[in-house]
Design a protein around this motif. Sequence first.
Motif, mmCIF file in Angstrom:
data_model
loop_
_atom_site.group_PDB
_atom_site.id
_atom_site.type_symbol
_atom_site.label_atom_id
_atom_site.label_comp_id
_atom_site.label_asym_id
_atom_site.label_seq_id
_atom_site.Cartn_x
_atom_site.Cartn_y
_atom_site.Cartn_z
ATOM 1 N N GLU A 144 -10.874 -4.481 -23.847
ATOM 2 C CA GLU A 144 -10.042 -3.499 -23.169
ATOM 3 C C GLU A 144 -9.089 -2.828 -24.159
ATOM 4 N N TRP A 145 -8.753 -1.577 -23.844
ATOM 5 C CA TRP A 145 -7.831 -0.797 -24.665
ATOM 6 C C TRP A 145 -6.739 -0.204 -23.780
ATOM 7 N N ALA A 146 -5.505 -0.213 -24.271
ATOM 8 C CA ALA A 146 -4.399 0.435 -23.580
ATOM 9 C C ALA A 146 -4.326 1.892 -24.028
ATOM 10 N N ILE A 147 -4.238 2.806 -23.065
ATOM 11 C CA ILE A 147 -4.174 4.241 -23.351
ATOM 12 C C ILE A 147 -2.763 4.726 -23.059
ATOM 13 N N ASP A 148 -2.108 5.267 -24.065
ATOM 14 C CA ASP A 148 -0.765 5.809 -23.908
ATOM 15 C C ASP A 148 -0.832 7.310 -24.174
ATOM 16 N N ALA A 149 -0.980 8.089 -23.101
ATOM 17 C CA ALA A 149 -1.128 9.537 -23.257
ATOM 18 C C ALA A 149 0.141 10.159 -23.826
ATOM 19 N N GLY A 150 1.308 9.597 -23.485
ATOM 20 C CA GLY A 150 2.562 10.134 -23.990
ATOM 21 C C GLY A 150 2.696 9.979 -25.492
ATOM 22 N N ARG A 160 -6.028 7.038 -16.138
ATOM 23 C CA ARG A 160 -5.643 5.644 -15.985
ATOM 24 C C ARG A 160 -5.248 5.095 -17.352
ATOM 25 N N ALA A 161 -4.626 3.929 -17.350
ATOM 26 C CA ALA A 161 -3.955 3.428 -18.553
ATOM 27 C C ALA A 161 -4.830 2.545 -19.422
ATOM 28 N N SER A 194 -11.674 7.082 -17.291
ATOM 29 C CA SER A 194 -11.780 8.207 -16.353
ATOM 30 C C SER A 194 -10.792 9.296 -16.751
ATOM 31 N N PHE A 195 -11.098 10.532 -16.335
ATOM 32 C CA PHE A 195 -10.302 11.678 -16.765
ATOM 33 C C PHE A 195 -10.067 12.667 -15.634
#
Length: 310
Positions: A109-115, A80-81, A208-209
């Motif tokens: 909150e934190w923004a997750i940018d996997a790219g 999730r982002a 979550s992963f």
Amino acid sequence: MALHRFVPTTYSNVMATLPPVLTVASGDTIVTTTLDAAGFDHDGVQKAPRGNPMTGPFAVEGAEPGDAIIVTIDRMTPNRATGWTYSPLSQQVVDPRTVADLPKSERFEWAIDAGQGTVTLIGGSERIAGWSFPLAPMIGCFGVAPAGGQAISTATSGPYGGNMDYRRFAPGARIAFPVSEKGGLFFLGDGHAGQGDGEIVGTGIETSFEIEFTLHLRKNAPGRWPRCESETEIVTIASGRPLDQPLQFATTEMLRWIVEDLGVDAVEASHLLGQMVRYDVANVFNPAYCVACRLEKNEITRRMSLLGQG
């Protein structure tokens, strides 16, 4: 060596001798998902009570007390982002005289940018708005069923593993857990998108992963505490309180490892450790603190070759 894709429907807030959700052979790989520390999944739906709900347990065929289950963390992909942390620093890591001056606890909150491989703070003061850090996935809580039929909260840790919150438990690491119950019964969860040493705000960046990991069985393994191997280091990790206790346990486990596996004596091992050992404070927030003891592999190889054992 099979690949299993497991979709969890139940979770556990204790590590215990529970019926396995899946039994695999040594060398098998599992792809599954984990909830965040508050029990929320990839869609932001709470599927279990807060407090590090675990996926599992997974049994390994033939695992018995006295063996070890070796877990290789192959991949961790945030599914999730967003993630979350708390502020300010934990009371455990500041001068007690300053505790009354700490701000009120607040969730961020934190923004997750996997790219892009980043985590970015959402909100905060104008001075820190948009602060980004590298995305650095790690497993906060994992291990096997404790000895004696105990059911131990996922808030803490012990020789079986548990909530160690060590940032080097990341993709590429191999961790050996001493087996106390038939099948080993391996649990995992509490994934972090990033975290500094000590988990000093009480959380990592909780999210979550989807996780891919491989389980191997080692028969008649000597370890009493978790042992980890990365590409460049060997590591022992132990838990306890006060802080000197896990340091003592982790150092003793490293001494055993070197003496038993490398065929040196305690004096020879002490010269190596005395000059080359490194320590990490893995966690100083949970009921049991965690300390990791590290040694570089190339130093072991070089020194043992001088003894004619390399």
